[in-house]
Design a protein around this motif. Structure first.
Motif, PDB file in Angstrom:
ATOM      1  N   ASN A  30       0.829  -1.199   0.000  1.00  0.00           N
ATOM      2  CA  ASN A  30       0.000   0.000   0.000  1.00  0.00           C
ATOM      3  C   ASN A  30       0.866   1.252   0.000  1.00  0.00           C
ATOM      4  O   ASN A  30       2.073   1.179  -0.119  1.00  0.00           O
ATOM      5  CB  ASN A  30      -0.964  -0.014   1.186  1.00  0.00           C
ATOM      6  N   GLY A  31       0.200   2.385   0.076  1.00  0.00           N
ATOM      7  CA  GLY A  31       0.925   3.655   0.129  1.00  0.00           C
ATOM      8  C   GLY A  31       1.757   3.898  -1.120  1.00  0.00           C
ATOM      9  O   GLY A  31       1.347   3.592  -2.238  1.00  0.00           O
ATOM     10  N   VAL A  32       2.944   4.430  -0.868  1.00  0.00           N
ATOM     11  CA  VAL A  32       3.824   4.800  -1.969  1.00  0.00           C
ATOM     12  C   VAL A  32       4.237   3.566  -2.773  1.00  0.00           C
ATOM     13  O   VAL A  32       4.373   3.609  -3.992  1.00  0.00           O
ATOM     14  CB  VAL A  32       5.057   5.524  -1.398  1.00  0.00           C
ATOM     15  N   TYR A  33       4.427   2.434  -2.078  1.00  0.00           N
ATOM     16  CA  TYR A  33       4.763   1.195  -2.762  1.00  0.00           C
ATOM     17  C   TYR A  33       3.754   0.882  -3.850  1.00  0.00           C
ATOM     18  O   TYR A  33       4.095   0.594  -4.978  1.00  0.00           O
ATOM     19  CB  TYR A  33       4.743   0.042  -1.743  1.00  0.00           C
ATOM     20  N   PHE A  34       2.471   0.931  -3.466  1.00  0.00           N
ATOM     21  CA  PHE A  34       1.432   0.609  -4.435  1.00  0.00           C
ATOM     22  C   PHE A  34       1.513   1.572  -5.611  1.00  0.00           C
ATOM     23  O   PHE A  34       1.400   1.165  -6.773  1.00  0.00           O
ATOM     24  CB  PHE A  34       0.052   0.678  -3.781  1.00  0.00           C
ATOM     25  N   SER A  35       1.723   2.850  -5.305  1.00  0.00           N
ATOM     26  CA  SER A  35       1.749   3.858  -6.366  1.00  0.00           C
ATOM     27  C   SER A  35       2.823   3.550  -7.390  1.00  0.00           C
ATOM     28  O   SER A  35       2.570   3.576  -8.601  1.00  0.00           O
ATOM     29  CB  SER A  35       1.995   5.241  -5.763  1.00  0.00           C
ATOM     30  N   ILE A  36       4.028   3.226  -6.921  1.00  0.00           N
ATOM     31  CA  ILE A  36       5.096   3.056  -7.901  1.00  0.00           C
ATOM     32  C   ILE A  36       4.965   1.716  -8.616  1.00  0.00           C
ATOM     33  O   ILE A  36       5.329   1.607  -9.778  1.00  0.00           O
ATOM     34  CB  ILE A  36       6.503   3.249  -7.281  1.00  0.00           C
ATOM     35  N   ILE A  37       4.383   0.709  -7.964  1.00  0.00           N
ATOM     36  CA  ILE A  37       4.175  -0.540  -8.704  1.00  0.00           C
ATOM     37  C   ILE A  37       3.109  -0.340  -9.773  1.00  0.00           C
ATOM     38  O   ILE A  37       3.210  -0.846 -10.888  1.00  0.00           O
ATOM     39  CB  ILE A  37       3.800  -1.686  -7.740  1.00  0.00           C
ATOM     40  N   SER A  38       2.067   0.451  -9.438  1.00  0.00           N
ATOM     41  CA  SER A  38       1.038   0.694 -10.450  1.00  0.00           C
ATOM     42  C   SER A  38       1.626   1.486 -11.613  1.00  0.00           C
ATOM     43  O   SER A  38       1.238   1.299 -12.755  1.00  0.00           O
ATOM     44  CB  SER A  38      -0.163   1.423  -9.844  1.00  0.00           C
ATOM     45  N   GLN A  39       2.601   2.340 -11.313  1.00  0.00           N
ATOM     46  CA  GLN A  39       3.229   3.058 -12.420  1.00  0.00           C
ATOM     47  C   GLN A  39       4.076   2.112 -13.280  1.00  0.00           C
ATOM     48  O   GLN A  39       4.062   2.207 -14.499  1.00  0.00           O
ATOM     49  CB  GLN A  39       4.105   4.205 -11.913  1.00  0.00           C
ATOM     50  N   ALA A  40       4.763   1.193 -12.631  1.00  0.00           N
ATOM     51  CA  ALA A  40       5.517   0.201 -13.397  1.00  0.00           C
ATOM     52  C   ALA A  40       4.576  -0.599 -14.295  1.00  0.00           C
ATOM     53  O   ALA A  40       4.896  -0.910 -15.442  1.00  0.00           O
ATOM     54  CB  ALA A  40       6.278  -0.736 -12.459  1.00  0.00           C
ATOM     55  N   LEU A  41       3.378  -0.889 -13.774  1.00  0.00           N
ATOM     56  CA  LEU A  41       2.399  -1.662 -14.543  1.00  0.00           C
ATOM     57  C   LEU A  41       2.017  -0.928 -15.828  1.00  0.00           C
ATOM     58  O   LEU A  41       2.004  -1.499 -16.916  1.00  0.00           O
ATOM     59  CB  LEU A  41       1.159  -1.911 -13.673  1.00  0.00           C
ATOM     60  N   VAL A  42       1.700   0.363 -15.710  1.00  0.00           N
ATOM     61  CA  VAL A  42       1.256   1.099 -16.901  1.00  0.00           C
ATOM     62  C   VAL A  42       2.432   1.274 -17.853  1.00  0.00           C
ATOM     63  O   VAL A  42       2.273   1.227 -19.078  1.00  0.00           O
ATOM     64  CB  VAL A  42       0.615   2.449 -16.504  1.00  0.00           C
ATOM     65  N   TYR A  43       3.634   1.382 -17.307  1.00  0.00           N
ATOM     66  CA  TYR A  43       4.823   1.523 -18.155  1.00  0.00           C
ATOM     67  C   TYR A  43       5.055   0.261 -18.978  1.00  0.00           C
ATOM     68  O   TYR A  43       5.297   0.316 -20.190  1.00  0.00           O
ATOM     69  CB  TYR A  43       6.027   1.817 -17.261  1.00  0.00           C
TER      70      TYR A  43
END
Lengths: 232, 366, 543
Positions: free
Chosen positions: B155-168
């Motif tokens: 969750n938190g920032v971790y989730f944010s950057i993994i979701s960004q990796a996903l879209v990338y």
């Protein structure tokens, strides 16, 4: 009902083969200096931390170490955190409604909320956002939230930390009133006077091990306990 | 978590009652309906109508993100993925519909040297099937990713950057030509919409009216959700997830459900957006674009549905205007705006117009 | 003008080479006039002339070759005209008069026909020119250029040409290249003993090209017909295959290591900052970019002020880039992030705004083009180590740089007061504050340290990647994966994760492509988080 529990963080053992049994109808206090493992013990019982070994039995069938936090809560275990953990964006009533738990039907909730409100004495503040309550009120609201589900095991982590004397007395009265034959209450506390006022028995933890178990008066006379609390 | 609790301790006494009725949302819903009604009788310049329709689609996208970020504390920096899923399926439908009507294969299919549309395009010329497919696909992707993340308590920032990796990663995937979805050129040249020629005034107006009505419906629906018992549980989960779990609630299920719903709303925005601009390509999957969605929400006012709408319309309106008028300056203006809002107006522009009570309780969402 | 002695020699040589040349008669005596006539003739004649020269190239005397080279050059450049008798060489296309090809006399070119080269003829003529250049070129560069032409069409060039070129070559590098080419040519010689020797020789210096060459021989008729040949080929091939596999393995490890080094340097700063403050700096990629631009600035300063020391600019850039980017980081922290520690998600947006600002600032002030870097000797070229595995200096520079960074950062974290403070605040901020640690100052310095590491990554990148304002975005997602995998607040975790992600990327890429590699790594990390949500190495913290 806690059996040979060991919890390790890296090489550090927060709990080392701790065992303790709390009976229904009893108020048990766990005391000990900082770092004795008191909060870790509650973390394991409420499922937040998984132990390396050992079991936590609720009744004689349910091993809590195998369950998720939500499952443990639904089995009748409720915990009040050290820092008052209420939902600041919700009103007192909404906090209590959530405290009733997912199992209670919506029809039964208003009555339950009303009775809890009476017990914790927040009746006039029902529609106030919990975030704007005073510190003591938050403590009571949180006790109310954990009470709303009528738990079989109630875990209280330093319920009077940061409270004034009169608030502490109020809380002690509240906890004594919570004692019921079908309910066990486990309290963690520093305040000896408070513990003496509420507890039937005490367990003293020190460096992850059980140092003493028995009456508060006995604890006051125990040489090792005195050394741990006063010796250094 | 501990930080959240501490600030809660320190916060000043707030208003007595959180408004159950939200005049801002009601006003925006009314405005959408009124605008749609006006469009049906009057006929302004098509480019303005089209711009309004695009803004409405972006507003829907912003609401979908605000639902998970503002009310559940989950900041997705990959919501462009769900928008793109809706957009791509919609583009596939438009092309398949064109092939079924005119018999001419799209450019990229001819470019790849294929004789017909790939097999998995079967049935996409039916609009209803395409709609269901788009929503189901967005929901499914969100479900798998959400389950994996929430179950392991990411969750938190971790989730944010993994979701960004996903879209990338999704962007890299779509840049390939062999996916059968147009590769780096994407898909364009849609001939028809429900049999009418694309770009005709009637179709432009129709699309904008549809976008406005959908925005109104999404706003009303999410508002209802927020006001319900589930909405209260969302706020509780946002502010103290562990507390909620130890009260017996399965937060994973709650988060997963809202997350999937949010993904499907974002897909809906993509479906409405693509026919209006007439093109979809992998650039909608660029990480920067997904961050921009969060910027709209933050600028408008996090945790207020109306704020998300206003932020999306404001930022994109400015972008339409400024990126034509002074393209060099736009990135500087945008970054300045973000920093200003983040540092000075923690609750977004709604702070400025005092549309929001003095203090709100947005602990976990930040 | 025909010297009888030379003609005799030529004839003898021609007889020796009889088995090698399909058209031995041409070599018997080089007929200059006939050659000129061929080049002036139709397409078939031009090819015949050019190919004839190539076939005879191994034995023709130098002056004949030079003569042929002049004619071929003129033909290719449209300076050859063909009057009814003989051929004229013009100084430039369309000149009114030229030198007679045979006599050198000046003659008017007015009525002469200009022969045209078709595509097919051009290839033959180019090969012939290449052979002439290889054999008679005055300097290694000319001969090297000729060799690369010959190399492309080595099948049409007889072994004798290469042998002659090899024996005459004085430049060591060129000699080795010619030798390997000659070896390749020997493989297709009709003489089986010679072929077997060539196979053994090829197998002795294994490479991917050697493997392909030997594999191609399996479809040779001799492979089925001659058991000795087959045995020699099989033995040679298995030896080469094994060596090439080992060499490729080493190359994969090496490339993975260098990619991981860059990843580590990009992610280390990110991980330190995240561990300490819970902030992910989305501008970290742009900080790397700034480091690379600082390096460029140092190079330009050296060019102006101390051109003699220009080669040392990379070394000098190390402290400059570190300090410059650390300063930028400290400013960003002081102006922006300081206000956002309780709102980590908003700090994501704020750092994104910073990255947007930096990219566009550089774009507007410096431009979008790739920067040109001078490559000092210590980062250009490399040493072929084994089979196809070449240790390239630029990658070794990055690896060494990262290794030094690991050691230095560990020293800072473990042995300095700042490091102790950083570790204390990372593990328990409240307790550290209670003990009187200036946590805000620690945050700022740590942010500077993390930013400075990104600046160092920028220096290490310069010799390998292209440097432009948008370069940062290429690293940021990979660095995220490293941070997520490595766990919070552990430099060791970051190191292991960088090695893992870098290695996985490099391992998977040749099998299923760069995109698939990224997909697989991401899916792998998400699956890994199912088992260990806190990453590889995590510092436990209290709720």
């Amino acid at each position: 009902m806690v059996d040979a529990l060991t919890v390790a963080f890296g090489r550090f053992k927060a709990l080392d083969s701790v065992s303790l049994a709390v009976d229904s109808g009893e108020v048990r206090a766990v005391i000990g200096p900082n770092g004795a493992g008191k909060t870790t013990l509650l973390d394991v019982i409420s499922g937040i931390t998984k132990p390396v070994s050992g079991r936590v039995m609720l009744g004689d069938r349910i091993d809590l170490t195998q369950r998720s936090e939500a499952e443990i809560a639904r089995a009748g275990v409720r915990r009040k955190f050290q820092k008052p953990s209420v939902f600041p964006a919700l009103t007192v009533r909404e906090n209590l409604e959530i405290g009733c738990g997912p199992a209670l039907p919506a029809r039964a909730r208003p009555a339950r909320i009303a009775s809890v409100l009476g017990e914790i004495g927040l009746g006039p503040r029902t529609e106030v956002l919990a975030g704007s309550l005073a510190h003591g009120e938050k403590q009571w609201l949180e006790i109310g939230m954990v009470l709303a589900a009528e738990p079989a095991l109630l875990l209280l982590d330093e319920p009077v930390a940061g409270l004034s004397d009169s608030e502490t007395a109020h809380t002690a009265a509240l906890i004594r009133a919570l004692r019921r034959p079908d309910r066990a209450i486990l309290v963690i506390e520093h305040d000896m006077g408070f513990v003496e006022a509420i507890a039937d028995r005490v367990t003293v933890l020190h460096e992850g091990r059980t140092l003493y178990e028995g009456s508060m008066a006995g604890a006051r006379g125990d040489a090792r306990v005195i050394e741990v609390f006063l010796g250094r | 978590m501990s930080g959240a609790v501490q600030t809660a301790l320190a916060s000043p006494a707030g208003p007595a009652r959180r408004a159950v009725r939200d005049p801002l949302v009601a006003g925006l819903v009314g405005l959408c309906l009124a605008a749609a009604a006006v469009l049906l009788v009057a006929s302004p310049a098509p480019y303005l109508v089209n711009a309004l329709g695009q803004l409405a689609a972006f507003a829907i996208l912003a609401v979908s993100l605000d639902l998970v970020w503002g009310y559940l504390g989950i900041l997705s920096l990959g919501h462009g993925l769900f928008f793109a899923i809706g957009g791509y399926v919609c583009a596939m439908h438009l092309l398949a519909h064109g092939v079924a009507t005119t018999g001419v294969l799209p450019d990229f299919v001819q470019f790849m040297g294929w004789k017909s549309l790939p097999a998995y395009w079967v049935g996409l010329d039916h609009a209803a099937y395409a709609l269901v497919l788009a929503l189901a696909l967005a929901g499914l992707v969100a479900f798998v990713f959400g389950l994996a993340s929430f179950r392991s308590r990411v969750n938190g920032v971790y989730f944010s950057i993994i979701s960004q990796a996903l879209v990338y990663v999704a962007m890299l995937l779509m840049y390939r030509n062999d996916t059968g979805l147009g590769g780096n050129n994407g898909m364009t040249g849609f001939p028809l919409l429900f049999g009418w020629p694309m770009g005709s005034p009637g179709v432009v107006t129709g699309l904008t009216v549809a976008a406005l009505l959908t925005l109104a419906a999404v706003l009303a629906g999410t508002r209802l959700l927020i006001g319900s018992a589930a909405g209260r549980r969302m706020l509780a989960c946002r502010d103290d997830e562990t507390r909620l779990r130890t009260l017996g609630y399965s937060t994973t299920r709650l988060k997963l459900g809202i997350w999937c719903l949010s993904a499907m709303i974002a897909a809906l925005a993509g479906i409405l957006y693509v026919p209006q601009v007439g093109i979809i390509n992998p650039r909608v999957l660029a990480p920067d674009l997904s961050i921009e969605i969060a910027v709209w929400v933050a600028i408008g006012g996090l945790g207020r549905l109306g704020g998300a709408v206003i932020g999306a319309i404001l930022v994109n309106g400015l972008k339409f205007w400024l990126s034509a008028a002074m393209p060099e300056a736009w990135p500087f203006i945008l970054s300045g705006l973000v920093l200003f809002v983040v540092l000075v107006l923690p609750n977004g522009l709604l702070d400025l117009v005092a549309l929001r009570p003095r203090s709100t309780w947005l602990r976990g969402a930040r | 003008m025909a010297d009888p002695k030379r003609s005799l020699l030529r004839a003898v040589l021609a007889l020796c080479g009889l088995g090698l040349w399909a058209v031995p008669t041409l070599a018997a005596a080089f007929d200059r006039a006939a050659f000129a006539q061929d080049l002036c003739g139709d397409g078939a004649a031009q090819v015949r002339g050019a190919e004839g020269l190539v076939k005879a190239g191994g034995v023709l005397p130098a002056d004949d070759l030079a003569y042929a080279g002049r004619l071929l050059g003129a033909l290719a450049e449209r300076r050859l005209t063909c009057p009814a008798d003989g051929a004229l060489l013009l100084d430039r296309p369309g000149a009114p008069e030229g030198h007679d090809a045979l006599t050198g006399a000046v003659r008017p070119a007015a009525e002469a026909r200009v022969p045209v080269l078709g595509l097919r003829q051009r290839a033959a003529v180019e090969t012939a020119r290449g052979v002439v250049a290889l054999l008679t070129g005055p300097d290694p560069a000319t001969r090297g250029a000729g060799l690369s032409v010959v190399e492309r069409r080595v099948a049409t060039v007889p072994a004798a040409v290469l042998d002659r070129a090899r024996d005459a070559e004085t430049d060591a590098g060129l000699k080795a290249t010619i030798a390997s080419l000659a070896q390749a040519a020997a493989l297709s010689s009709p003489d089986l003993a010679r072929r077997r020797a060539a196979i053994a020789a090829v197998a002795a210096s294994p490479s991917g090209a050697a493997e392909a060459r030997l594999t191609a021989l399996r479809s040779d008729p001799a492979y089925t017909a001659d058991p000795a040949f087959r045995a020699a080929l099989d033995a040679g091939l298995s030896r080469v295959t094994r060596a090439v596999a080992i060499g490729d393995g080493l190359a994969v490890v090496y490339n993975g290591l260098s990619f991981a080094s860059i990843l580590f340097m990009a992610a280390a700063g990110l991980a330190i900052i995240f561990g300490l403050m819970g902030v992910i700096n989305l501008a970290q990629g742009e900080f790397i970019m700034l480091g690379a631009y600082a390096t460029y600035g140092v190079q330009e300063a050296f060019r102006r002020l101390a051109p003699g020391l220009l080669d040392l600019y990379l070394v000098a850039a190390i402290p400059v880039a570190f300090l410059a980017v650390a300063l930028v980081g400290i400013v960003v922290e002081a102006l922006i992030l300081r206000h956002l520690y309780r709102r980590p998600l908003m700090s994501l947006l704020a750092t994104w705004a910073v990255s947007l600002f930096l990219v566009n600032l550089v774009r507007v002030t410096i431009g979008t083009q790739n920067l040109q870097f001078i490559m000092p000797a210590y980062v250009s070229g490399g040493v072929p180590l084994y089979a196809d595995f070449v240790v390239t200096w630029n990658r070794l520079f990055a690896i060494g740089f990262a290794a030094a960074t690991v050691v230095l950062t560990l020293l800072i974290l473990r042995r300095t007061p700042l490091g102790l403070d950083i570790r204390a605040v990372t593990q328990n901020r409240d307790m550290a504050a209670c003990l009187g640690l200036p946590t805000r100052r620690v945050d700022r310095l740590a942010f500077g340290l993390g930013s400075g590491l990104a600046g160092l990554a920028g220096v290490a990148l310069c010799p390998i990647y292209s440097v432009n304002p948008g370069m940062g975005s290429g690293f940021i997602v990979d660095s995220f994966m490293v941070v997520v995998l490595g766990g919070v607040g552990s430099l060791l975790g970051t190191l292991v994760a960088a090695l893992g992600v870098g290695g996985a990327n490099v391992l998977i890429e040749p099998i299923s492509g760069a995109v698939a590699a990224k997909v697989i790594v991401l899916v792998g990390i998400i699956l890994f988080l199912q088992r260990r949500p806190e990453g590889l190495f995590a510092v436990r913290r209290r709720r």
